[in-house]
Design a protein around this motif. Structure first.
Motif, PDB file in Angstrom:
ATOM      1  N   PRO A  35      -4.666   0.724  -5.503  1.00 50.18           N
ATOM      2  CA  PRO A  35      -3.599   1.063  -4.561  1.00 50.18           C
ATOM      3  C   PRO A  35      -3.918   0.600  -3.144  1.00 50.18           C
ATOM      4  O   PRO A  35      -3.046   0.105  -2.433  1.00 50.18           O
ATOM      5  CB  PRO A  35      -3.519   2.592  -4.661  1.00 50.18           C
ATOM      6  N   SER A  36      -5.177   0.747  -2.714  1.00 53.56           N
ATOM      7  CA  SER A  36      -5.566   0.286  -1.383  1.00 53.56           C
ATOM      8  C   SER A  36      -5.510  -1.227  -1.303  1.00 53.56           C
ATOM      9  O   SER A  36      -5.066  -1.802  -0.309  1.00 53.56           O
ATOM     10  CB  SER A  36      -6.982   0.770  -1.051  1.00 53.56           C
ATOM     11  N   TYR A  85      -0.739   3.275  10.816  1.00 53.51           N
ATOM     12  CA  TYR A  85      -1.533   2.093  10.487  1.00 53.51           C
ATOM     13  C   TYR A  85      -1.824   1.346  11.788  1.00 53.51           C
ATOM     14  O   TYR A  85      -0.906   1.075  12.564  1.00 53.51           O
ATOM     15  CB  TYR A  85      -0.772   1.145   9.553  1.00 53.51           C
ATOM     16  N   GLN A  86      -3.092   0.982  12.000  1.00 59.06           N
ATOM     17  CA  GLN A  86      -3.495   0.275  13.212  1.00 59.06           C
ATOM     18  C   GLN A  86      -4.198  -1.026  12.850  1.00 59.06           C
ATOM     19  O   GLN A  86      -5.023  -1.062  11.930  1.00 59.06           O
ATOM     20  CB  GLN A  86      -4.424   1.148  14.057  1.00 59.06           C
ATOM     21  N   TYR A  87      -3.890  -2.107  13.610  1.00 53.00           N
ATOM     22  CA  TYR A  87      -4.439  -3.428  13.322  1.00 53.00           C
ATOM     23  C   TYR A  87      -4.901  -4.111  14.598  1.00 53.00           C
ATOM     24  O   TYR A  87      -4.381  -3.846  15.687  1.00 53.00           O
ATOM     25  CB  TYR A  87      -3.377  -4.311  12.658  1.00 53.00           C
ATOM     26  N   ASP A 115      -7.842  -0.879  10.897  1.00 47.98           N
ATOM     27  CA  ASP A 115      -8.782   0.189  11.206  1.00 47.98           C
ATOM     28  C   ASP A 115      -8.443   1.439  10.393  1.00 47.98           C
ATOM     29  O   ASP A 115      -7.277   1.823  10.269  1.00 47.98           O
ATOM     30  CB  ASP A 115      -8.727   0.541  12.697  1.00 47.98           C
ATOM     31  N   TYR A 116      -9.469   2.076   9.829  1.00 45.63           N
ATOM     32  CA  TYR A 116      -9.315   3.309   9.058  1.00 45.63           C
ATOM     33  C   TYR A 116     -10.124   4.429   9.708  1.00 45.63           C
ATOM     34  O   TYR A 116     -11.132   4.172  10.381  1.00 45.63           O
ATOM     35  CB  TYR A 116      -9.820   3.130   7.626  1.00 45.63           C
ATOM     36  N   GLU A 117      -9.705   5.672   9.470  1.00 48.30           N
ATOM     37  CA  GLU A 117     -10.484   6.815   9.946  1.00 48.30           C
ATOM     38  C   GLU A 117     -11.764   6.987   9.140  1.00 48.30           C
ATOM     39  O   GLU A 117     -12.792   7.405   9.666  1.00 48.30           O
ATOM     40  CB  GLU A 117      -9.646   8.098   9.867  1.00 48.30           C
ATOM     41  N   ASP A 146      -9.562  -9.277   1.978  1.00 45.37           N
ATOM     42  CA  ASP A 146     -10.795  -8.626   1.558  1.00 45.37           C
ATOM     43  C   ASP A 146     -10.690  -7.143   1.899  1.00 45.37           C
ATOM     44  O   ASP A 146     -10.352  -6.792   3.032  1.00 45.37           O
ATOM     45  CB  ASP A 146     -12.014  -9.207   2.270  1.00 45.37           C
ATOM     46  N   HIS A 147     -10.989  -6.279   0.928  1.00 43.98           N
ATOM     47  CA  HIS A 147     -10.916  -4.830   1.166  1.00 43.98           C
ATOM     48  C   HIS A 147     -12.188  -4.157   0.676  1.00 43.98           C
ATOM     49  O   HIS A 147     -12.643  -4.405  -0.446  1.00 43.98           O
ATOM     50  CB  HIS A 147      -9.712  -4.216   0.442  1.00 43.98           C
ATOM     51  N   GLN A 148     -12.756  -3.321   1.532  1.00 40.95           N
ATOM     52  CA  GLN A 148     -13.903  -2.496   1.169  1.00 40.95           C
ATOM     53  C   GLN A 148     -13.461  -1.050   1.147  1.00 40.95           C
ATOM     54  O   GLN A 148     -13.138  -0.461   2.170  1.00 40.95           O
ATOM     55  CB  GLN A 148     -15.043  -2.683   2.179  1.00 40.95           C
ATOM     56  N   GLU A 149     -13.401  -0.470  -0.056  1.00 40.79           N
ATOM     57  CA  GLU A 149     -12.985   0.917  -0.198  1.00 40.79           C
ATOM     58  C   GLU A 149     -14.092   1.868   0.256  1.00 40.79           C
ATOM     59  O   GLU A 149     -13.843   2.904   0.861  1.00 40.79           O
ATOM     60  CB  GLU A 149     -12.599   1.207  -1.648  1.00 40.79           C
ATOM     61  N   ASN A 150     -15.325   1.513  -0.049  1.00 44.34           N
ATOM     62  CA  ASN A 150     -16.519   2.238   0.385  1.00 44.34           C
ATOM     63  C   ASN A 150     -17.684   1.255   0.262  1.00 44.34           C
ATOM     64  O   ASN A 150     -17.488   0.115  -0.181  1.00 44.34           O
ATOM     65  CB  ASN A 150     -16.728   3.512  -0.461  1.00 44.34           C
ATOM     66  N   PRO A 151     -18.920   1.639   0.655  1.00 40.64           N
ATOM     67  CA  PRO A 151     -20.031   0.686   0.592  1.00 40.64           C
ATOM     68  C   PRO A 151     -20.323   0.143  -0.810  1.00 40.64           C
ATOM     69  O   PRO A 151     -21.038  -0.854  -0.945  1.00 40.64           O
ATOM     70  CB  PRO A 151     -21.211   1.505   1.122  1.00 40.64           C
ATOM     71  N   PHE A 152     -19.762   0.761  -1.841  1.00 40.86           N
ATOM     72  CA  PHE A 152     -20.091   0.362  -3.216  1.00 40.86           C
ATOM     73  C   PHE A 152     -18.954  -0.372  -3.927  1.00 40.86           C
ATOM     74  O   PHE A 152     -19.170  -0.974  -4.974  1.00 40.86           O
ATOM     75  CB  PHE A 152     -20.480   1.597  -4.037  1.00 40.86           C
TER      76      PHE A 152
END
Length: 264
Positions: free
Chosen positions: A11-12, A177-179, A202-204, A226-232
């Protein structure tokens, strides 16, 4: 990589991907001087773009498609990513005039790995109310849905705005949403090599981030994200095919209806 990590990321990844593909006013457009798309086409061309999805550096067999169409009254933006085990879809119905969007309906659904999630929103502009599947709440005056932000963001990129934000209606309430803009660079994709403009969202949440690249030669449609949901958990979407759908758009020598654009 687990099935749950892929399910949680999509979804993200989908929402991020659609960024590069308004402020919305319920009753009247803004004046020309303040309109984000002063250098952007007045009408959006009908297009279809295909992408491949990679999660944590591994192809996961997911094919993604973004399709923008219009009828006599509305535009429809549709995103779909699927394989044999998983499907994620988002659809938005909205009006558009010179970079001013007015959403009417939004819905999303994810199904797979024994899990089903979804939600939708009806925009009642007469009462300034969002009727979401999880909440009913007042709409911000310039509210967008999670997909129509994609269209007006293209306008901001065309103007080379360095930062911007949107009030976004979601099934459970309003969010922002901020960019910010990134430096232009050359991006390689399966569909070719492109001179591209970039954005970062930018995300909280710490460790979560998205970066997007859109090609000016495709009127700032997305070529890579490119999307990083978390470090993993990290995901990437890359353009594999792009085509204009209507005969009207094909009259422009830079557009070819029904044909694939491979590179610029």
């Amino acid at each position: 990589m687990t099935a749950n990590s892929t399910f949680g990321l999509m979804p993200s990844l989908a929402g991020a991907a659609l960024l590069c593909t308004s402020s919305v006013f319920a009753d009247s457009p803004r004046d020309a001087e303040s309109t984000p798309g002063a250098t952007f086409p007045l009408a959006l061309p009908e297009v279809e773009a295909s992408y491949r999805v990679v999660v944590n550096g591994i192809p996961v067999g997911l094919n993604a498609t973004i399709r923008l169409t219009r009828d006599s009254e509305h535009y429809q933006l549709h995103f779909k990513a699927q394989n044999r085990l998983f499907r994620h879809e988002e659809t938005a119905l909205f009006d558009w005039s010179n970079c001013v969007a007015k959403p009417h309906h939004y819905q999303h659904e994810s199904v797979g790995f024994g899990i089903q999630r979804g939600g939708e929103i009806d925009f009642d502009w007469d009462t300034q109310t969002a009727k979401g599947s999880k909440a009913v709440y007042p709409l911000a005056r310039n509210a967008l849905d999670a997909l129509s932000v994609a269209m007006v963001s293209r306008c901001h990129m065309a103007k080379a705005d360095q930062s911007f934000s949107f009030d976004v209606a979601e099934p459970d309430g309003m969010t922002k949403y901020q960019y910010r803009a990134l430096d232009n660079e050359t991006i390689k994709t399966p569909a070719g090599e492109w001179l591209a403009s970039g954005l970062e969202r930018d995300y909280e949440e710490r460790g979560r981030k998205s970066r997007f690249w859109a090609a000016p030669s495709l009127e700032y449609f997305m070529i890579r994200m490119d999307h990083q949901e978390n470090p993993f958990v990290r995901g990437r979407i890359e353009l594999t095919e792009f085509r204009y759908l209507s005969d009207e758009d094909s009259r422009n020598p830079e557009r070819q209806a029904g044909s694939t654009v491979s590179s610029r």
